[in-house]
Scaffold this active site. Sequence first.
Site, short mmCIF file in Angstrom:
data_model
loop_
_atom_site.label_atom_id
_atom_site.label_comp_id
_atom_site.label_asym_id
_atom_site.label_seq_id
_atom_site.Cartn_x
_atom_site.Cartn_y
_atom_site.Cartn_z
N LYS A 15 0.64 -1.54 0.26
CA LYS A 15 0.00 0.14 0.08
C LYS A 15 1.21 1.30 -0.10
CE LYS A 15 -1.63 -0.20 4.86
NZ LYS A 15 0.05 -0.42 5.81
N ARG A 90 -6.08 1.49 12.00
CA ARG A 90 -5.62 0.00 12.99
C ARG A 90 -6.43 -0.99 13.54
NH1 ARG A 90 0.63 0.95 10.18
NH2 ARG A 90 1.50 -0.82 9.96
N ARG A 130 12.44 -5.75 1.47
CA ARG A 130 12.14 -4.80 1.21
C ARG A 130 13.45 -4.32 1.96
NH1 ARG A 130 6.66 -2.37 3.44
NH2 ARG A 130 7.52 -2.48 5.55
N ARG A 163 14.31 -1.20 6.98
CA ARG A 163 13.53 -1.25 8.41
C ARG A 163 14.19 -1.95 9.54
NH1 ARG A 163 7.58 0.47 7.08
NH2 ARG A 163 7.23 -0.71 9.80
N ARG A 174 3.87 -8.74 13.37
CA ARG A 174 2.99 -7.52 13.20
C ARG A 174 2.03 -8.42 12.36
NH1 ARG A 174 7.63 -5.03 9.45
NH2 ARG A 174 5.91 -3.78 8.50
P1 AMP Z 1 4.20 1.10 8.95
O1 AMP Z 1 5.28 1.76 8.44
O2 AMP Z 1 2.59 0.80 8.67
O3 AMP Z 1 4.39 -1.00 9.20
O4 AMP Z 1 4.30 1.53 10.45
C1 AMP Z 1 5.48 0.61 11.48
C2 AMP Z 1 4.65 0.55 12.95
O5 AMP Z 1 4.62 1.65 13.58
C3 AMP Z 1 3.74 -0.54 13.21
O6 AMP Z 1 4.07 -2.23 13.69
C4 AMP Z 1 3.26 -0.15 14.47
O7 AMP Z 1 3.96 -0.42 16.06
C5 AMP Z 1 3.29 1.43 14.43
N1 AMP Z 1 2.11 2.05 13.91
C6 AMP Z 1 2.13 2.29 12.65
N2 AMP Z 1 0.58 2.69 12.17
C7 AMP Z 1 0.03 2.78 13.31
C8 AMP Z 1 -0.69 2.97 14.44
N3 AMP Z 1 -2.45 3.97 13.55
N4 AMP Z 1 -1.03 2.93 15.17
C9 AMP Z 1 -0.72 2.15 16.57
N5 AMP Z 1 0.38 2.07 15.85
C10 AMP Z 1 0.94 2.29 14.39
#
Ligand code: AMP
Length: 217
Positions: A15, A90, A130, A163, A174
């Site tokens: 996404k 989320r 990635r 990352r 995750r």
């Molecule tokens: P992402 O880059 O979207 O994969 O997010 C990386 C990490 O950030 C996630 O595994 C969560 O720990 C935290 N995170 C991102 N978005 C949210 C959200 N909406 N609510 C809570 N934690 C978030």
Amino acid sequence: MGKVFILMGPPGCGKGTQTSRLSAKLSLPHVDTGSLLRKNIEDGTALGAEAKGYMDKGELVPAELVSRIIKNRLEQDDARGGYILDGFPRSIEQAHILEGIQNELGYDTENVAIYFDVPTEVLVERLVNRRSCPQCGKIYNLLSIKPQVEGKCDVCNVDLIQRSDDTAEVANARFKTYNESTAPLLDYFSDKGILKKINANLPIDEVWAQILELLGK
Ligand code: AMP
């Protein structure tokens, strides 16, 4: 009326890549909670320090912290005509928070949720391969979207980074978080009649074609 796109899907579903395209195509801001949180960590803010522990374990950061970040971002003028949410909400709790923020801001927008459907088996492999550019954010995959020069961004020529939560162990955590907290949102958005599904287990251009079709472009 402006559109708010809510992009949903398990970690590694693609996404982020599609949001960048959509944001350029529709000139709407890309609001990515994960990147905003990582920026807070890099900048050494108190919020970043609090969020880091959860992120390192693949857990959700408390809704109160994320909602503060989202509210600050959506208050900016460029979000008035709509925006693209990547990684928020989320959980059902966060969906309610979003509704509260939207009511408070009072912009003339409507929500559309797009679900990136991909079997989870293919996703761990995607995640651990990635890499991204720390400068421009372009996303690569060591198996399918390789940089022209190994380890370097095609655009910026700087070293690509991985990352810290893209390891197999954290990736699995995750997925668990996604299944427990985020997947219930599918029914929630479906009941509201705003959920659109796309097959995201296809090459990037084919996923993009489905998004364009959905937009009627
Ligand atoms: P992402 O880059 O979207 O994969 O997010 C990386 C990490 O950030 C996630 O595994 C969560 O720990 C935290 N995170 C991102 N978005 C949210 C959200 N909406 N609510 C809570 N934690 C978030």
